[in-house]
Design an enzyme around this catalytic site. Structure first.
Site, short mmCIF file in Angstrom:
data_model
loop_
_atom_site.label_atom_id
_atom_site.label_comp_id
_atom_site.label_asym_id
_atom_site.label_seq_id
_atom_site.Cartn_x
_atom_site.Cartn_y
_atom_site.Cartn_z
CG ASP A 1 -1.59 7.77 0.65
OD1 ASP A 1 -0.89 8.74 0.81
OD2 ASP A 1 -2.23 7.49 -0.32
CE LYS B 1 -5.47 -0.81 -1.56
NZ LYS B 1 -4.21 -0.38 -0.36
CG ASP C 1 -1.77 1.33 1.41
OD1 ASP C 1 -2.45 1.73 0.57
OD2 ASP C 1 -1.61 1.69 2.59
CG ASP D 1 -2.16 2.39 6.45
OD1 ASP D 1 -2.71 3.47 7.01
OD2 ASP D 1 -2.22 2.34 5.09
#
Length: 264
Positions: A11, A184, A9, A207
């Site tokens: 961010d 995803k 990922d 996250d």
């Protein structure tokens, strides 16, 4: 030799709080690549938002817009556009409510309203400039993901009016808009098919709320130390934070990198 791939990922994972890539992360990903381990991005962002990251990390495969658009080694292998008639209805509703939208194609992203405080606040959190305004962008390009900008109390209203969509929160005033079932994890499956690789040989670091399906679907899911509680609960492993060499430490814990590379 068994193929292995690690998805990252952006961010809160690759990027630290200053929206830069820590040197430890650059080193870790380079070392994975030198070992012949595939590396890929898995993000909610539009490709235009992370081309600089691909270049800096020497990555050419990615799952963008939460699985809606997938590129393997520079070639598009999967896309799932949203019906433009539904976007027309959604646009009319947000406009009448004083809310706003963003329309995300594989090339760019535009917003429906100028000087909207919720758009401004959301992009400030990404340390990015206010996007270009084009309320008819969805009529000219295939749109794979939208953003809804509104207060939290209105999200349920949109969810009930548009049951074909999932609304995934990523900011106090911003939600990703995706077709039901998109994630995803779906995009990752498409890439693994291209690699002829089994899911059990895949890893992912994330996250946020939009990482839950990914972390629970890959062979081994790793939550960052700064991850939301839901991600930590579902992951196989919790590493240190994105500001404390979390990717490097996680890869060492997984045995994908050697322990002597740990940063003190």
């Amino acid at each position: 030799m068994q193929k292995t791939i690690v998805f990252f990922d952006i961010d809160g994972t690759i990027l630290n709080e200053d929206k830069v890539i820590p040197e430890s992360t650059k080193t870790a990903i380079r070392l994975l690549q030198e070992k012949g381990i595939h590396t890929a991005i898995a993000t909610g962002r539009v490709p235009k938002m992370f081309y600089w990251i691909l270049k800096e990390l020497n990555i050419d495969s990615y799952v963008a817009m939460n699985g809606q658009y997938v590129v393997f080694e520079g070639q598009e292998i999967y896309s799932n556009p949203i019906d433009s008639d539904i976007l027309q209805s959604l646009s009319a509703m947000t406009s009448s409510n004083g809310h706003a939208l963003a329309y995300c194609s594989h090339l760019d992203y535009k917003v429906s309203e100028p000087n909207h405080p919720f758009i401004e606040s959301s992009f400030d959190s990404l340390m990015m400039a206010y996007p270009e305004v084009d309320p008819k962008y969805f009529k000219r390009w295939s749109i794979y993901q939208g953003h809804l900008y509104c207060e939290a109390q209105y999200e349920q209203m949109y969810a009930e009016r548009f049951p074909e969509f999932s609304f995934v929160k990523w900011h106090d005033y911003a939600y990703d808009i995706l077709p039901k079932g998109a994630s995803k994890a779906v995009g990752i499956q498409k890439m693994l098919e291209a690699l002829e690789m089994k899911m059990e040989h895949s890893y992912a670091f994330g996250d946020g709320l939009n990482d839950l399906e990914m972390l629970s679907t890959v062979g081994t899911g790793v939550a960052m130390g700064n991850a939301v509680p839901e991600a930590k609960a579902i992951a196989n492993l919790v590493t240190t934070s994105n500001c404390n060499d979390g990717i490097l430490h996680g890869l060492i814990q997984l045995g994908l990198l050697e322990e002597e590379l740990a940063v003190n």
